[in-house]
Design an enzyme around this catalytic site. Structure first.
Site, PDB file in Angstrom:
ATOM      1  N   PRO A 250      66.695  76.410  75.087  1.00 21.84           N
ATOM      2  CA  PRO A 250      66.001  75.218  74.604  1.00 21.84           C
ATOM      3  C   PRO A 250      66.495  74.816  73.205  1.00 21.84           C
ATOM      4  O   PRO A 250      66.943  75.659  72.429  1.00 21.84           O
ATOM      5  CB  PRO A 250      64.529  75.623  74.596  1.00 21.84           C
ATOM      6  CG  PRO A 250      64.508  77.105  74.669  1.00 21.84           C
ATOM      7  CD  PRO A 250      65.776  77.538  75.328  1.00 21.84           C
ATOM      8  N   VAL A 251      66.393  73.522  72.916  1.00 21.28           N
ATOM      9  CA  VAL A 251      66.948  72.957  71.673  1.00 21.28           C
ATOM     10  C   VAL A 251      65.884  72.973  70.566  1.00 21.28           C
ATOM     11  O   VAL A 251      64.710  72.699  70.832  1.00 21.28           O
ATOM     12  CB  VAL A 251      67.437  71.514  71.940  1.00 21.28           C
ATOM     13  CG1 VAL A 251      67.903  70.842  70.657  1.00 21.28           C
ATOM     14  CG2 VAL A 251      68.552  71.532  72.970  1.00 21.28           C
TER      15      VAL A 251
ATOM     16  N   LYS B 111      69.569  84.186  70.652  1.00 23.36           N
ATOM     17  CA  LYS B 111      69.070  85.349  69.893  1.00 23.36           C
ATOM     18  C   LYS B 111      67.594  85.195  69.624  1.00 23.36           C
ATOM     19  O   LYS B 111      67.059  84.067  69.569  1.00 23.36           O
ATOM     20  CB  LYS B 111      69.826  85.526  68.564  1.00 23.36           C
ATOM     21  CG  LYS B 111      69.677  84.377  67.546  1.00 23.36           C
ATOM     22  CD  LYS B 111      68.458  84.426  66.659  1.00 23.36           C
ATOM     23  CE  LYS B 111      68.304  83.164  65.820  1.00 23.36           C
ATOM     24  NZ  LYS B 111      66.984  82.873  65.327  1.00 23.36           N
TER      25      LYS B 111
ATOM     26  N   ASP C 153      73.850  81.570  61.473  1.00 22.30           N
ATOM     27  CA  ASP C 153      73.656  82.382  62.681  1.00 22.30           C
ATOM     28  C   ASP C 153      74.936  82.515  63.509  1.00 22.30           C
ATOM     29  O   ASP C 153      74.969  83.299  64.461  1.00 22.30           O
ATOM     30  CB  ASP C 153      72.579  81.755  63.587  1.00 22.30           C
ATOM     31  CG  ASP C 153      71.165  81.930  63.031  1.00 22.30           C
ATOM     32  OD1 ASP C 153      70.965  82.816  62.183  1.00 22.30           O
ATOM     33  OD2 ASP C 153      70.275  81.178  63.458  1.00 22.30           O
TER      34      ASP C 153
ATOM     35  N   GLY D 129      64.509  77.897  67.610  1.00 20.90           N
ATOM     36  CA  GLY D 129      64.562  79.156  66.865  1.00 20.90           C
ATOM     37  C   GLY D 129      65.326  80.220  67.617  1.00 20.90           C
ATOM     38  O   GLY D 129      65.212  81.416  67.327  1.00 20.90           O
ATOM     39  N   LEU D 130      66.140  79.775  68.603  1.00 22.40           N
ATOM     40  CA  LEU D 130      66.904  80.722  69.426  1.00 22.40           C
ATOM     41  C   LEU D 130      68.412  80.588  69.188  1.00 22.40           C
ATOM     42  O   LEU D 130      69.210  81.175  69.924  1.00 22.40           O
ATOM     43  CB  LEU D 130      66.593  80.483  70.914  1.00 22.40           C
ATOM     44  CG  LEU D 130      65.126  80.681  71.327  1.00 22.40           C
ATOM     45  CD1 LEU D 130      64.905  80.240  72.764  1.00 22.40           C
ATOM     46  CD2 LEU D 130      64.708  82.147  71.155  1.00 22.40           C
TER      47      LEU D 130
ATOM     48  N   GLY E  71      70.565  78.120  69.625  1.00 21.35           N
ATOM     49  CA  GLY E  71      71.365  77.524  70.703  1.00 21.35           C
ATOM     50  C   GLY E  71      72.636  76.857  70.196  1.00 21.35           C
ATOM     51  O   GLY E  71      73.728  77.087  70.735  1.00 21.35           O
ATOM     52  N   GLY E  72      72.519  76.025  69.177  1.00 17.44           N
ATOM     53  CA  GLY E  72      73.695  75.338  68.633  1.00 17.44           C
ATOM     54  C   GLY E  72      74.694  76.331  68.062  1.00 17.44           C
ATOM     55  O   GLY E  72      75.912  76.196  68.257  1.00 17.44           O
ATOM     56  N   SER E  73      74.188  77.342  67.371  1.00 17.58           N
ATOM     57  CA  SER E  73      75.080  78.357  66.781  1.00 17.58           C
ATOM     58  C   SER E  73      75.812  79.133  67.872  1.00 17.58           C
ATOM     59  O   SER E  73      77.000  79.449  67.730  1.00 17.58           O
ATOM     60  CB  SER E  73      74.263  79.352  65.943  1.00 17.58           C
ATOM     61  OG  SER E  73      73.564  78.670  64.937  1.00 17.58           O
TER      62      SER E  73
HETATM   63  P1  ATP Z   1      68.333  78.219  64.730  1.00 17.16           P
HETATM   64  O1  ATP Z   1      67.553  79.292  65.449  1.00 17.16           O
HETATM   65  O2  ATP Z   1      69.750  78.611  64.407  1.00 17.16           O
HETATM   66  O3  ATP Z   1      67.597  77.585  63.586  1.00 17.16           O
HETATM   67  P2  ATP Z   1      67.546  76.318  66.686  1.00 17.16           P
HETATM   68  O4  ATP Z   1      67.505  77.058  68.009  1.00 17.16           O
HETATM   69  O5  ATP Z   1      66.237  76.146  65.995  1.00 17.16           O
HETATM   70  O6  ATP Z   1      68.567  77.039  65.769  1.00 17.16           O
HETATM   71  P3  ATP Z   1      69.338  74.392  67.811  1.00 17.16           P
HETATM   72  O7  ATP Z   1      68.908  74.402  69.244  1.00 17.16           O
HETATM   73  O8  ATP Z   1      70.576  75.101  67.485  1.00 17.16           O
HETATM   74  O9  ATP Z   1      68.143  74.904  66.881  1.00 17.16           O
HETATM   75  O10 ATP Z   1      69.449  72.837  67.400  1.00 17.16           O
HETATM   76  C1  ATP Z   1      69.016  72.301  66.193  1.00 17.16           C
HETATM   77  C2  ATP Z   1      69.526  70.850  66.088  1.00 17.16           C
HETATM   78  O11 ATP Z   1      70.962  70.851  66.110  1.00 17.16           O
HETATM   79  C3  ATP Z   1      69.081  69.950  67.221  1.00 17.16           C
HETATM   80  O12 ATP Z   1      68.302  68.934  66.671  1.00 17.16           O
HETATM   81  C4  ATP Z   1      70.345  69.380  67.842  1.00 17.16           C
HETATM   82  O13 ATP Z   1      70.290  67.970  67.967  1.00 17.16           O
HETATM   83  C5  ATP Z   1      71.469  69.760  66.889  1.00 17.16           C
HETATM   84  N1  ATP Z   1      72.668  70.257  67.621  1.00 17.16           N
HETATM   85  C6  ATP Z   1      73.941  70.034  67.279  1.00 17.16           C
HETATM   86  N2  ATP Z   1      74.784  70.645  68.129  1.00 17.16           N
HETATM   87  C7  ATP Z   1      74.029  71.300  69.038  1.00 17.16           C
HETATM   88  C8  ATP Z   1      74.320  72.120  70.169  1.00 17.16           C
HETATM   89  N3  ATP Z   1      75.574  72.377  70.541  1.00 17.16           N
HETATM   90  N4  ATP Z   1      73.293  72.640  70.850  1.00 17.16           N
HETATM   91  C9  ATP Z   1      72.011  72.408  70.462  1.00 17.16           C
HETATM   92  N5  ATP Z   1      71.671  71.617  69.416  1.00 17.16           N
HETATM   93  C10 ATP Z   1      72.670  71.067  68.697  1.00 17.16           C
END
Ligand code: ATP
Length: 314
Positions: A99-100, A11, A141, A103-104, A106-108
């Site tokens: 990407p991890v 997202k 999210d 802010g997209l 990914g984990g959610s």
């Molecule tokens: P948001 O936009 O919801 O804040 P984000 O995109 O900034 O999320 P994510 O990529 O979801 O962040 O990951 C944040 C942290 O969660 C990472 O440091 C990662 O190690 C941990 N994590 C746990 N499970 C997952 C997963 N399935 N995919 C990605 N990261 C994960």
């Protein structure tokens, strides 16, 4: 069937306003969320034992019980112990494209896919609303990532009002691969710097939520007005992330200079996106930004607005 393969969409936030404190310690937010077609593939496969296993091809993603996808399966097992016992455990494979720490969400998105996948694997027949209620226990999210599309998110981000289809836009995403921003850091820093400006009381929050409903972003979406949508992009968290990470501010400036309808940081960053009406325009901006910044650490993607969150694939 003992295996389901799902696409879990990322997202972007078209609008993110921090209104104030909540009694639970989180922030009261008002956001507009949009799915894009950059997606992880999440496969859930039945195991004969009761085990929950996660494997992921990305080195920064944990493969143990701290993975949000693992936590989603553990939550389902705790809520539906009979189904877990009857159908067995699950092996979850995650092929990362999102990407991890970007802010997209990914984990959610991965957690959302596991909820949808286990609902099918364990033949639970849950409604989208029931899945969203479970998702809210895992992260703010996750409820949005289940159904995706375009929605207003309020509360911590878990309360959703769907919106009509926006114009069919493209988003060029840019992120420095070696840089990630911690979501708790971004909100904590915002609190330190801007707490004095927070709205006080439920009534003030309710008025701001109403203002978004009748404001320029929602109106631009409802009228499929792409230029107005580009102008209405807004994210409070830019105020803390851009000064702390000059490279992100420079990326935003390069994207603005390349044209497009509008440019914004997504969520807590550090991904920045620019919107365009055509794929050709998006690809031109991608090339211009790549040439201007000439940094091998910078990754750029051309994505398209998507109307789905989790999607079953063959
Ligand atoms: P948001 O936009 O919801 O804040 P984000 O995109 O900034 O999320 P994510 O990529 O979801 O962040 O990951 C944040 C942290 O969660 C990472 O440091 C990662 O190690 C941990 N994590 C746990 N499970 C997952 C997963 N399935 N995919 C990605 N990261 C994960």
């Amino acid at each position: 069937m003992r295996l389901y393969s799902l696409l879990a969409a990322a997202k972007i936030n078209l609008y993110l306003e921090i209104m104030g404190h909540r009694r639970d310690g989180f922030h009261e937010l008002v956001m507009v969320m949009q799915s894009v077609d950059l997606a992880d593939r999440v496969t859930v496969r039945s195991l004969p034992s009761s085990e929950i296993r996660v494997q992921c091809d990305h080195p920064l993603v944990p493969q143990d019980a701290t993975n949000l996808a693992h936590r989603a399966a553990a939550l389902m097992a705790a809520k539906y112990p009979q189904a877990h016992h009857h159908h067995g455990g699950v092996e979850i494979s995650i092929e990362k494209q999102i990407p991890v720490g970007a802010g997209l969400a990914g984990g959610s998105a991965n957690a959302a896919a596991v909820l949808v996948g286990l609902d099918m694997l364990w033949q639970l027949g849950l409604t989208q609303g029931e899945l969203q209620t479970l998702g809210a226990e895992l992260g703010s999210d996750v409820p949005f990532c289940i159904g995706g599309g375009t929605a207003i998110a309020t509360g911590r981000g878990e309360q959703l009002d769907s919106l009509p289809s926006p114009p069919n836009l493209y988003a060029v995403l840019g992120k420095y691969q070696s840089l990630s921003v911690s979501t708790p850091w971004a909100y904590g820093t915002y609190r330190q710097q801007f707490e004095a400006t927070y709205l006080q009381g439920d009534e003030a929050h309710s008025r701001r939520r109403q203002a978004l409903h009748s404001g320029p972003m929602v109106s631009a979406i409802a009228h499929q007005d792409s230029p107005a949508l580009g102008k209405a992009l807004y994210n409070d968290l830019e105020k803390v992330v851009l000064p702390a990470h000059p490279a992100v501010a420079d990326l935003k400036a390069a994207m603005v200079a390349a044209g497009g309808l509008g440019t914004l940081m997504s969520g807590s960053g550090p991904t920045v996106f620019t919107l365009t009406t055509t794929r050709e325009a998006a690809e031109t901006i991608q090339e211009q930004v790549r040439d201007r910044l000439a940094d091998p650490d910078l990754a750029l993607w051309v994505t398209r607005f998507s109307s789905t969150g989790v999607q079953l694939t063959a």
